[in-house]
Design a protein around this motif. Structure first.
Motif, PDB file in Angstrom:
ATOM      1  N   GLN A 135       0.469  -1.313   0.057  1.00  0.00           N
ATOM      2  CA  GLN A 135      -0.048  -0.422   0.320  1.00  0.00           C
ATOM      3  C   GLN A 135       0.856   1.099   0.282  1.00  0.00           C
ATOM      4  O   GLN A 135       0.608   2.203  -0.968  1.00  0.00           O
ATOM      5  CB  GLN A 135      -0.784  -0.298   0.954  1.00  0.00           C
ATOM      6  CG  GLN A 135      -1.801  -0.738   1.479  1.00  0.00           C
ATOM      7  CD  GLN A 135      -3.399  -0.607   0.051  1.00  0.00           C
ATOM      8  OE1 GLN A 135      -3.221   0.671  -0.112  1.00  0.00           O
ATOM      9  NE2 GLN A 135      -3.922  -1.417   0.211  1.00  0.00           N
ATOM     10  N   LEU A 136       1.657   1.663   0.892  1.00  0.00           N
ATOM     11  CA  LEU A 136       2.781   2.530   0.827  1.00  0.00           C
ATOM     12  C   LEU A 136       3.809   2.812  -0.830  1.00  0.00           C
ATOM     13  O   LEU A 136       3.727   4.243  -0.840  1.00  0.00           O
ATOM     14  CB  LEU A 136       3.937   2.400   1.904  1.00  0.00           C
ATOM     15  CG  LEU A 136       2.991   2.314   3.247  1.00  0.00           C
ATOM     16  CD1 LEU A 136       4.160   2.137   4.668  1.00  0.00           C
ATOM     17  CD2 LEU A 136       3.144   4.288   3.723  1.00  0.00           C
ATOM     18  N   LEU A 137       4.055   1.619  -0.978  1.00  0.00           N
ATOM     19  CA  LEU A 137       4.267   2.210  -2.769  1.00  0.00           C
ATOM     20  C   LEU A 137       3.570   2.152  -3.519  1.00  0.00           C
ATOM     21  O   LEU A 137       4.197   2.295  -4.895  1.00  0.00           O
ATOM     22  CB  LEU A 137       5.845   1.000  -2.573  1.00  0.00           C
ATOM     23  CG  LEU A 137       6.252   0.331  -1.920  1.00  0.00           C
ATOM     24  CD1 LEU A 137       7.567  -0.756  -2.214  1.00  0.00           C
ATOM     25  CD2 LEU A 137       7.570   1.701  -1.974  1.00  0.00           C
ATOM     26  N   GLU A 222      16.205   9.775  -5.507  1.00  0.00           N
ATOM     27  CA  GLU A 222      15.660  10.589  -6.184  1.00  0.00           C
ATOM     28  C   GLU A 222      14.393  10.852  -5.205  1.00  0.00           C
ATOM     29  O   GLU A 222      13.980  12.213  -4.886  1.00  0.00           O
ATOM     30  CB  GLU A 222      15.235  10.326  -7.479  1.00  0.00           C
ATOM     31  CG  GLU A 222      14.947  11.372  -8.414  1.00  0.00           C
ATOM     32  CD  GLU A 222      14.472  11.806 -10.161  1.00  0.00           C
ATOM     33  OE1 GLU A 222      14.473  10.525 -10.180  1.00  0.00           O
ATOM     34  OE2 GLU A 222      13.758  12.554 -10.480  1.00  0.00           O
ATOM     35  N   GLU A 223      13.318  10.121  -4.774  1.00  0.00           N
ATOM     36  CA  GLU A 223      11.816   9.668  -3.971  1.00  0.00           C
ATOM     37  C   GLU A 223      13.165  10.221  -2.928  1.00  0.00           C
ATOM     38  O   GLU A 223      13.344   9.623  -2.423  1.00  0.00           O
ATOM     39  CB  GLU A 223      11.683   8.838  -4.428  1.00  0.00           C
ATOM     40  CG  GLU A 223      11.119   8.765  -6.393  1.00  0.00           C
ATOM     41  CD  GLU A 223      12.726   7.287  -6.762  1.00  0.00           C
ATOM     42  OE1 GLU A 223      13.325   7.526  -5.406  1.00  0.00           O
ATOM     43  OE2 GLU A 223      12.202   6.709  -7.224  1.00  0.00           O
ATOM     44  N   ALA A 224      11.824  11.038  -1.952  1.00  0.00           N
ATOM     45  CA  ALA A 224      11.512  11.044  -0.800  1.00  0.00           C
ATOM     46  C   ALA A 224      11.257   9.729  -0.411  1.00  0.00           C
ATOM     47  O   ALA A 224      10.717   8.824  -0.784  1.00  0.00           O
ATOM     48  CB  ALA A 224      10.498  12.112  -0.214  1.00  0.00           C
ATOM     49  N   PRO A 225      11.454   9.549   0.697  1.00  0.00           N
ATOM     50  CA  PRO A 225      11.634   7.995   1.307  1.00  0.00           C
ATOM     51  C   PRO A 225       9.804   7.853   2.276  1.00  0.00           C
ATOM     52  O   PRO A 225      10.118   8.858   2.294  1.00  0.00           O
ATOM     53  CB  PRO A 225      12.190   7.847   2.679  1.00  0.00           C
ATOM     54  CG  PRO A 225      13.295   9.239   3.148  1.00  0.00           C
ATOM     55  CD  PRO A 225      13.398   9.643   1.607  1.00  0.00           C
ATOM     56  N   VAL A 226       9.380   6.694   1.875  1.00  0.00           N
ATOM     57  CA  VAL A 226       8.170   6.901   2.731  1.00  0.00           C
ATOM     58  C   VAL A 226       8.310   6.983   3.897  1.00  0.00           C
ATOM     59  O   VAL A 226       8.745   5.916   4.541  1.00  0.00           O
ATOM     60  CB  VAL A 226       7.679   5.711   2.470  1.00  0.00           C
ATOM     61  CG1 VAL A 226       6.167   5.038   3.222  1.00  0.00           C
ATOM     62  CG2 VAL A 226       7.232   5.222   0.426  1.00  0.00           C
ATOM     63  N   GLY A 227       7.464   7.755   4.865  1.00  0.00           N
ATOM     64  CA  GLY A 227       7.480   7.837   6.046  1.00  0.00           C
ATOM     65  C   GLY A 227       6.313   7.669   7.011  1.00  0.00           C
ATOM     66  O   GLY A 227       5.191   7.325   6.631  1.00  0.00           O
ATOM     67  N   THR A 233      -1.776   8.458   6.896  1.00  0.00           N
ATOM     68  CA  THR A 233      -2.800   8.690   6.971  1.00  0.00           C
ATOM     69  C   THR A 233      -3.500   7.457   5.706  1.00  0.00           C
ATOM     70  O   THR A 233      -4.592   7.252   6.167  1.00  0.00           O
ATOM     71  CB  THR A 233      -2.478   9.388   4.949  1.00  0.00           C
ATOM     72  OG1 THR A 233      -1.323  10.551   5.429  1.00  0.00           O
ATOM     73  CG2 THR A 233      -3.154   9.846   4.366  1.00  0.00           C
ATOM     74  N   LEU A 234      -2.717   6.953   5.461  1.00  0.00           N
ATOM     75  CA  LEU A 234      -3.672   4.885   5.034  1.00  0.00           C
ATOM     76  C   LEU A 234      -4.180   4.746   6.130  1.00  0.00           C
ATOM     77  O   LEU A 234      -5.602   3.793   5.852  1.00  0.00           O
ATOM     78  CB  LEU A 234      -2.549   3.993   5.221  1.00  0.00           C
ATOM     79  CG  LEU A 234      -1.339   3.966   3.170  1.00  0.00           C
ATOM     80  CD1 LEU A 234      -0.467   3.529   3.298  1.00  0.00           C
ATOM     81  CD2 LEU A 234      -2.362   4.665   1.760  1.00  0.00           C
ATOM     82  N   VAL A 235      -3.963   4.716   6.995  1.00  0.00           N
ATOM     83  CA  VAL A 235      -4.555   4.308   8.244  1.00  0.00           C
ATOM     84  C   VAL A 235      -5.849   5.317   8.558  1.00  0.00           C
ATOM     85  O   VAL A 235      -7.227   3.799   8.811  1.00  0.00           O
ATOM     86  CB  VAL A 235      -3.808   4.025   9.737  1.00  0.00           C
ATOM     87  CG1 VAL A 235      -5.019   3.793  11.011  1.00  0.00           C
ATOM     88  CG2 VAL A 235      -2.718   2.935  10.140  1.00  0.00           C
ATOM     89  N   ARG A 236      -5.865   6.291   8.326  1.00  0.00           N
ATOM     90  CA  ARG A 236      -6.959   7.306   8.742  1.00  0.00           C
ATOM     91  C   ARG A 236      -7.904   7.054   7.895  1.00  0.00           C
ATOM     92  O   ARG A 236      -9.363   7.477   7.554  1.00  0.00           O
ATOM     93  CB  ARG A 236      -6.550   8.511   8.373  1.00  0.00           C
ATOM     94  CG  ARG A 236      -5.479   8.971  10.410  1.00  0.00           C
ATOM     95  CD  ARG A 236      -5.465  10.796  10.201  1.00  0.00           C
ATOM     96  NE  ARG A 236      -4.785  11.016  11.467  1.00  0.00           N
ATOM     97  CZ  ARG A 236      -4.094  12.024  11.806  1.00  0.00           C
ATOM     98  NH1 ARG A 236      -3.928  13.431  10.149  1.00  0.00           N
ATOM     99  NH2 ARG A 236      -3.891  12.564  12.731  1.00  0.00           N
ATOM    100  N   ARG A 237      -7.229   6.770   6.561  1.00  0.00           N
ATOM    101  CA  ARG A 237      -8.797   6.492   5.161  1.00  0.00           C
ATOM    102  C   ARG A 237      -8.581   4.938   5.667  1.00  0.00           C
ATOM    103  O   ARG A 237      -9.853   4.376   4.411  1.00  0.00           O
ATOM    104  CB  ARG A 237      -7.641   6.844   4.273  1.00  0.00           C
ATOM    105  CG  ARG A 237      -7.187   7.707   3.994  1.00  0.00           C
ATOM    106  CD  ARG A 237      -5.877   8.075   2.087  1.00  0.00           C
ATOM    107  NE  ARG A 237      -6.136   9.639   1.724  1.00  0.00           N
ATOM    108  CZ  ARG A 237      -4.739   9.750   1.267  1.00  0.00           C
ATOM    109  NH1 ARG A 237      -4.183   8.730   0.623  1.00  0.00           N
ATOM    110  NH2 ARG A 237      -5.143  10.836   1.251  1.00  0.00           N
ATOM    111  N   GLY A 238      -8.861   4.695   6.287  1.00  0.00           N
ATOM    112  CA  GLY A 238      -8.993   3.335   6.014  1.00  0.00           C
ATOM    113  C   GLY A 238      -8.597   1.591   5.499  1.00  0.00           C
ATOM    114  O   GLY A 238      -8.914   0.710   4.640  1.00  0.00           O
TER     115      GLY A 238
END
Length: 278
Positions: A135-137, A222-227, A233-238
């Motif tokens: 989900q994070l990726l 190049e990308e910022a790491p997933v924090g 945010t994913l938890v709050r969105r369900g």
């Protein structure tokens, strides 16, 4: 028999249980002579080389262990471009490869399929980690983690000769900008994640060490790491369950400890095969 349209390099260490499946998946829809396949059996004591030969792949055997070294040996034997570098325990079919070839024809210097995870035999906690990680990726896939990447002739010059690094796909990913690489929609690779929590932690520690090594080599991401904010945010969105998120954080903490311990013991660059998905 026609000329090959793509060369394929498969680095294989003790892969007798999976190499036939990998090769059969790839060749099932191929025309005669369409694929130039090189399997590099590195430091194998099992039947990897014999099985690969029985599947009509060209085989190179070397007593030297290590994926990066094996990829360089195989690459030197390739007959054409583009070139596909495929993990021995990953399944990629010809329809997916054809979509990747189209992406190269349209100008991508490098591309990869979208990984599809086979969760057969994966423990409950390991599955929780993998679900959250996926989900994070989502939406920011790159060339690493798919078990396969395809390089154009121009893209190849960015990467080879490949240095001896922990993370070959991470090195390749960081060699290209977002506009130069592509995760090809519709192309799928079947990836088998680590089955146990212990295997997940070891694999994640290896990823952490590989990323650190690339940073030290000047190959900055190049990308910022997933924090943590992304996870919250994913938890709050369900989209991610609270319990899954908690286990994900526990595993991240554990792999950080293991990676640090390996650095302190001087084992951060020691080669080791990854058999956690077997």
């Amino acid at each position: 028999m026609g000329e090959p349209i793509v060369s394929v390099v498969i680095a294989a260490h003790e892969e007798q249980a999976v190499i036939a499946r990998c090769l059969r998946s790839l060749t099932a829809g191929a025309k005669p002579g369409e694929l130039d396949i090189v399997v590099v059996a590195n430091a194998c004591t099992d039947r990897t080389a014999q099985i690969a030969r029985s599947e009509r792949a060209r085989v190179i055997e070397t007593p030297i262990p290590g994926k990066a070294h094996a990829l360089v040996l195989g690459d030197a034997e390739c007959r054409t471009f583009p070139r596909l570098y495929l993990d021995a325990d990953v399944d990629l079919d010809m329809p997916s490869l054809r979509l990747m070839l189209k992406a190269i024809d349209r100008g991508a210097l490098a591309c990869s399929p979208v990984p599809e995870y086979d969760m057969t035999g994966v423990s409950r906690v390991a599955a929780r980690f993998n679900r959250v990680h996926d989900q994070l990726l989502s939406g920011r896939r790159g060339l690493s983690g798919a078990g396969a990447y395809l390089l154009s002739k121009e893209g190849h010059t960015r990467v080879f000769p490949l240095p001896v690094v922990i993370s070959d796909d991470g090195f390749v990913h960081r060699a290209f900008s977002v506009s130069e690489r592509q995760s090809v929609a519709g192309a799928r690779s079947v990836v088998r994640p680590a089955r146990t929590v212990r295997a997940v932690i070891r694999r994640r520690a290896r990823v952490r060490l590989g990323n650190r090594e690339l940073d030290l080599l000047g190959r900055k991401a190049e990308e910022a790491p997933v924090g943590l904010r992304s996870l919250v945010t994913l938890v709050r969105r369900g989209q991610v369950r609270v319990l899954d998120a908690l286990w994900f954080l526990v595993v991240l903490l554990a792999d950080k400890v293991v990676a640090r311990w390996r650095r302190l013991r001087g084992k951060d660059k020691k080669w080791a095969s990854d058999t956690g998905s077997r």
